[in-house]
Design an enzyme around this catalytic site. Structure first.
Site, PDB file in Angstrom:
ATOM      1  N   CYS A  21       0.834  -1.197   0.000  1.00 48.55           N
ATOM      2  CA  CYS A  21       0.000   0.000   0.000  1.00 48.55           C
ATOM      3  C   CYS A  21       0.874   1.254   0.000  1.00 48.55           C
ATOM      4  O   CYS A  21       0.680   2.172  -0.807  1.00 48.55           O
ATOM      5  CB  CYS A  21      -0.928   0.002   1.213  1.00 48.55           C
ATOM      6  SG  CYS A  21      -1.961   1.472   1.339  1.00 48.55           S
ATOM      7  N   TYR A  47       1.370   3.624  -3.443  1.00 48.16           N
ATOM      8  CA  TYR A  47       0.868   4.991  -3.450  1.00 48.16           C
ATOM      9  C   TYR A  47       2.002   6.006  -3.646  1.00 48.16           C
ATOM     10  O   TYR A  47       1.815   7.017  -4.335  1.00 48.16           O
ATOM     11  CB  TYR A  47       0.076   5.283  -2.172  1.00 48.16           C
ATOM     12  CG  TYR A  47      -1.382   4.923  -2.307  1.00 48.16           C
ATOM     13  CD1 TYR A  47      -2.366   5.909  -2.260  1.00 48.16           C
ATOM     14  CD2 TYR A  47      -1.799   3.617  -2.502  1.00 48.16           C
ATOM     15  CE1 TYR A  47      -3.710   5.595  -2.391  1.00 48.16           C
ATOM     16  CE2 TYR A  47      -3.131   3.278  -2.642  1.00 48.16           C
ATOM     17  CZ  TYR A  47      -4.083   4.269  -2.586  1.00 48.16           C
ATOM     18  OH  TYR A  47      -5.417   3.949  -2.732  1.00 48.16           O
ATOM     19  N   GLU A  95      -4.962  -4.176  -3.747  1.00 46.36           N
ATOM     20  CA  GLU A  95      -4.885  -2.767  -4.134  1.00 46.36           C
ATOM     21  C   GLU A  95      -5.556  -2.551  -5.492  1.00 46.36           C
ATOM     22  O   GLU A  95      -6.344  -1.611  -5.679  1.00 46.36           O
ATOM     23  CB  GLU A  95      -3.421  -2.307  -4.210  1.00 46.36           C
ATOM     24  CG  GLU A  95      -2.760  -2.075  -2.873  1.00 46.36           C
ATOM     25  CD  GLU A  95      -3.295  -0.842  -2.168  1.00 46.36           C
ATOM     26  OE1 GLU A  95      -3.910   0.028  -2.829  1.00 46.36           O
ATOM     27  OE2 GLU A  95      -3.092  -0.740  -0.956  1.00 46.36           O
TER      28      GLU A  95
END
Length: 211
Positions: free
Chosen positions: A131, A135, A194
């Protein structure tokens, strides 16, 4: 090559799919319908609360001060993301306290919390690193061309401070995990979740209109 770099390279296909995903490209060029982004914000706020709890379990299970402090710093970092979501919610009239998680959100949060509760600390890092790294990757890739109403989102994840948090978690992964099948499965599964999260947001699952 470090374990974190090896695992990231091994999921380059999923990272590439995320960067090319229509939800992500719609954020970059500002064409994403607002109700879809609003739904994403609501779902991601729910997800981030679970992410924070997983970090808290990492704090509780730390066996040395360096690990404890690293997890505590990462937990504090989640507050910045939640403030971003709170800002969108306030501007758009979204009540985050009544969000009903959709299937993709529940799949991801249940995976994280189960891993944090039952896996060893290395597996916890493997489940949480994708994650942060993804990002940071998206923010840095999008910032040169991002325009429109979602530029704040891009800037948040392109910020050097967020890259520092991602690197902190990768360093924990390298120090605490071995390249076991369980660690590799946890990392890959998180990357798959994700992408599924973006799929659900693009389909408009959990969309809210706001004001």
């Amino acid at each position: 090559m470090s374990l974190s770099a090896e695992l990231w390279a091994g999921s380059a296909d999923l990272a590439g799919a995320a960067l090319a995903h229509p939800f992500v490209t719609g954020i970059a060029d500002g064409t994403l319908p607002r109700e879809r982004f609003a739904g994403y914000v609501a779902q991601d706020a729910f997800f981030l609360e679970a992410f924070a709890r997983a970090y808290a379990l990492g704090v509780a299970r730390s066996r040395d001060r360096a690990t404890l402090e690293a997890f505590a710093d990462l937990l504090a970092g989640v507050r910045g993301e939640l403030r971003l979501h709170d800002g969108y919610a306030a501007r758009w009239g979204i009540d985050l306290s009544v969000v009903e998680p959709v299937a993709a959100t529940l799949a991801y949060t249940e995976f994280l919390l189960a891993t944090a509760a039952l896996g060893d600390v290395g597996e916890v890092c493997a489940a949480m690193t994708p994650c942060m790294r993804l990002y940071a990757h998206l923010g840095q890739a999008l910032v040169p061309r991002a325009t429109g109403p979602y530029r704040e989102w891009v800037d948040t994840y392109a910020d050097p401070g967020f890259e520092e948090l991602a690197a902190t978690l990768e360093a924990l992964l390298d120090r605490l995990a071995a390249g076991t099948p369980a660690v590799r499965r946890a990392y890959r599964r998180a990357m798959e979740l994700e992408l599924a999260f973006f799929d659900a947001a693009w389909r408009g699952e959990g969309s809210v209109g706001g004001q």
